[in-house]
Design a protein around this motif. Structure first.
Motif, PDB file in Angstrom:
ATOM      1  N   LYS A  67       0.835  -1.203   0.000  1.00 16.62           N
ATOM      2  CA  LYS A  67       0.000   0.000   0.000  1.00 16.62           C
ATOM      3  C   LYS A  67       0.873   1.259   0.000  1.00 16.62           C
ATOM      4  O   LYS A  67       0.577   2.231  -0.705  1.00 16.62           O
ATOM      5  N   GLN A  68       1.941   1.237   0.785  1.00 11.92           N
ATOM      6  CA  GLN A  68       2.853   2.378   0.835  1.00 11.92           C
ATOM      7  C   GLN A  68       3.478   2.628  -0.538  1.00 11.92           C
ATOM      8  O   GLN A  68       3.556   3.773  -1.002  1.00 11.92           O
ATOM      9  N   ILE A  81       2.282   1.763  -3.477  1.00  8.30           N
ATOM     10  CA  ILE A  81       1.245   2.231  -4.400  1.00  8.30           C
ATOM     11  C   ILE A  81       0.948   3.707  -4.159  1.00  8.30           C
ATOM     12  O   ILE A  81       0.810   4.495  -5.104  1.00  8.30           O
ATOM     13  N   ASP A  82       0.859   4.090  -2.879  1.00  6.15           N
ATOM     14  CA  ASP A  82       0.599   5.501  -2.539  1.00  6.15           C
ATOM     15  C   ASP A  82       1.724   6.396  -3.069  1.00  6.15           C
ATOM     16  O   ASP A  82       1.467   7.492  -3.594  1.00  6.15           O
ATOM     17  N   GLU A  83       2.968   5.931  -2.948  1.00  5.28           N
ATOM     18  CA  GLU A  83       4.097   6.717  -3.466  1.00  5.28           C
ATOM     19  C   GLU A  83       4.018   6.855  -4.968  1.00  5.28           C
ATOM     20  O   GLU A  83       4.320   7.921  -5.531  1.00  5.28           O
ATOM     21  N   HIS A  84       3.606   5.782  -5.634  1.00  2.00           N
ATOM     22  CA  HIS A  84       3.460   5.823  -7.101  1.00  2.00           C
ATOM     23  C   HIS A  84       2.390   6.822  -7.517  1.00  2.00           C
ATOM     24  O   HIS A  84       2.556   7.590  -8.465  1.00  2.00           O
ATOM     25  N   GLU A  85       1.268   6.816  -6.787  1.00  2.00           N
ATOM     26  CA  GLU A  85       0.170   7.733  -7.115  1.00  2.00           C
ATOM     27  C   GLU A  85       0.585   9.182  -6.880  1.00  2.00           C
ATOM     28  O   GLU A  85       0.212  10.066  -7.650  1.00  2.00           O
ATOM     29  N   MET A  86       1.368   9.410  -5.839  1.00  2.00           N
ATOM     30  CA  MET A  86       1.830  10.776  -5.561  1.00  2.00           C
ATOM     31  C   MET A  86       2.760  11.273  -6.688  1.00  2.00           C
ATOM     32  O   MET A  86       2.671  12.436  -7.101  1.00  2.00           O
TER      33      MET A  86
END
Length: 200
Positions: free
Chosen positions: A188-189, A191-196
């Motif tokens: 999840k971390q 994926i969140d970094e990728h989205e940012m």
């Protein structure tokens, strides 16, 4: 991801998992990743043996003695097995057994189909397998395959991570206590970094 993290199972799996979250994409990988590796071993099975096969006092699979050929397929299978044992000292033994089967199977495949046909079938497996991987990522995952960001993982460690997913899902296997829970958080971390990064 640096070279020093190559044998860090949690770091590697956290990276891999962020690219493989959709159930259909996971199914596609389970179906095609190991056949892709097997077909590469088939190509390697065309190489001549480096050493003569010594007499085998014991072979657990009767009739397979003729396929114990120490060629390039053996070297590649040994490389993969060593990598997986370094990643995971317990689950790596399952991968080792599968790789021995793939090595013997690749030699048997060439012998059974003949040298003129076996490579063509292996090439077809490569084309279908890679096309399916790309389809799974773009149609279901909405994200390009990990090979664009980590070629070593895509070619070397991905088969073990597919096996690890299967062992976890069907047998509840964890390399160490709490591994699955930690990986969910790490994925999840990532994926969140990728989205940012996409939003920047």
């Amino acid at each position: 991801m640096g070279a020093g993290a190559l044998f860090d199972l949690e770091e590697q799996f956290g990276f891999y998992g962020a690219y493989h979250t959709h159930p259909m994409n996971l199914v596609i990988h389970v179906i095609f990743v190991w056949p892709l590796l097997f077909s590469i071993l088939v190509f390697c099975a065309y190489s001549p043996p480096f050493v003569s096969t010594p007499p085998l006092p014991f072979c657990p699979f009767s009739g397979t003695e003729q396929y114990v050929i120490f060629n390039l397929a053996f070297v590649l299978a040994l490389l993969y097995a060593t990598c997986y044992l370094l990643l995971d000292k317990k689950g790596g033994w399952v991968a080792l057994l599968l790789l021995i089967g793939c090595w013997l199977g690749a030699n048997g495949f060439v012998s059974a189909l003949g040298r003129n046909l076996a490579w063509k079938v292996a090439l077809a497996i490569q084309i279908i397998g890679w096309a399916s991987q790309f389809f799974g990522h773009f149609a279901f995952e909405g994200r390009r395959p990990a090979l664009f960001d980590n070629l070593v993982q895509a070619l070397l460690t991905a088969p073990y991570f597919v096996l690890l997913e299967v062992m976890q899902k069907f047998f509840g296997y964890e390399p160490n206590p709490g591994f699955h829970q930690r990986m969910q958080l790490k994925i999840k971390q990532n994926i969140d970094e990728h989205e940012m990064k996409k939003e920047m």
